[in-house]
Design a protein around this motif. Structure first.
Motif, short mmCIF file in Angstrom:
data_model
loop_
_atom_site.label_atom_id
_atom_site.label_comp_id
_atom_site.label_asym_id
_atom_site.label_seq_id
_atom_site.Cartn_x
_atom_site.Cartn_y
_atom_site.Cartn_z
N VAL A 14 0.72 1.76 7.35
CA VAL A 14 -0.10 2.93 7.62
C VAL A 14 -0.84 2.70 8.94
CG1 VAL A 14 -1.96 4.41 6.80
CG2 VAL A 14 -0.41 3.33 5.14
N TYR A 15 -0.69 3.63 9.86
CA TYR A 15 -1.41 3.58 11.12
C TYR A 15 -2.56 4.60 11.07
CZ TYR A 15 2.64 1.07 13.01
OH TYR A 15 3.64 0.16 13.24
N LYS A 16 -3.72 4.19 11.51
CA LYS A 16 -4.86 5.11 11.59
C LYS A 16 -4.99 5.62 13.01
CE LYS A 16 -7.52 3.32 7.71
NZ LYS A 16 -8.84 2.83 7.23
N ILE A 17 -4.92 6.94 13.15
CA ILE A 17 -5.07 7.59 14.44
C ILE A 17 -6.25 8.55 14.34
CG2 ILE A 17 -3.97 9.02 16.20
CD1 ILE A 17 -1.27 8.06 15.14
N GLY A 18 -7.39 8.09 14.86
CA GLY A 18 -8.63 8.85 14.68
C GLY A 18 -8.99 8.91 13.21
#
Length: 242
Positions: A14-18
């Motif tokens: 899981v990547y967090k973008i903002g």
């Protein structure tokens, strides 16, 4: 029975973008045994590149288990991961990633330097693999003096020089014309026939069909994982029938 060199068990990323979260991998499970020739296929955004980064120890999973050559990577330090990569995995990239200021011989010798091998032995081993990829007459050339196919052969030699268990290739024919791409694929087949595990990450159906096994990824999930009879890429068949 062949040993398992890659094991992915319920791997998520899981990547967090903002404030948003992007689920690149949603619990994928598969394994690869020593000596297999595998393609990992999928369109852009499918998760195949993230999967490649997990296999290559270039990124860490959010959950699940990634084992390379029997070693779980999640709890390793960056130094330990770098050592595992250098000992176990050879990388081949679409854009070659050769150092422009170095000769062909120097580029291929570089991974051996990180292993602490003395220069005379580095030279011997690098010349040996360059001969295998038919680049022994270009030792003093720089990357700017080579064709695309020659650059990829040098990149493959650099991946081979440490005698890795796995060669991980990311779109290795993407920057090549069809004839040269076929030559590169045939070179991978020769390397695989000597016992090295080959994993090719691609969006190209013709390239995917050239492997003995194809794992298809879509939206972070495995769609299929099938043994197959390898065929020539579609462009090679078109040339043959012309």
């Amino acid at each position: 029975m062949a040993e398992t060199v890659i094991r992915m068990e319920n791997v998520t990323k899981v990547y967090k973008i903002g404030q948003s979260e992007v689920h690149a991998l949603r619990g994928i499970t598969f394994s690869v045994k020593q000596g297999e020739f595998v393609s990992i296929m999928g369109p852009s955004g499918s998760g195949k590149s993230t999967c490649m980064n997990m296999i290559g120890c270039l990124d860490r999973p959010s959950g699940g288990i990634v084992e390379i050559n029997g070693t779980e990577t999640a709890k390793m330090t960056e130094k330990e991961l770098a050592s595992l990569r250098n000992r176990t995995i050879g990388f081949v990239f679409q854009q070659y990633h050769l150092l422009p200021g170095m000769t062909v011989l120097e580029n291929v010798m570089l991974p051996l330097r990180y292993q602490g091998i003395e220069k005379p032995e580095r030279v011997r081993l690098a010349k040996e693999v360059l001969e295998r990829v038919e680049m022994e007459n270009r030792l003093s050339h720089r990357p700017s003096e080579l064709s695309g196919g020659q650059k990829q052969r040098v990149a493959i030699a650099r991946a081979m020089v440490t005698k890795p268990h796995i060669i991980l290739a990311d779109e290795p024919t993407g920057a090549l014309d069809s004839k040269t791409g076929l030559q590169v694929l045939n070179l991978f087949r020769e390397i695989n026939s000597a016992g090295t595990t080959i994993v090719i990450v691609t969006h190209d159906g013709g390239i995917g069909a050239s492997a003995n096994r194809c794992i298809r990824i879509f939206d972070g999930n495995i769609q299929s994982d099938e043994e197959q009879i390898p065929v020539m890429p579609f462009y090679a068949m078109a040339e043959e029938n012309a």
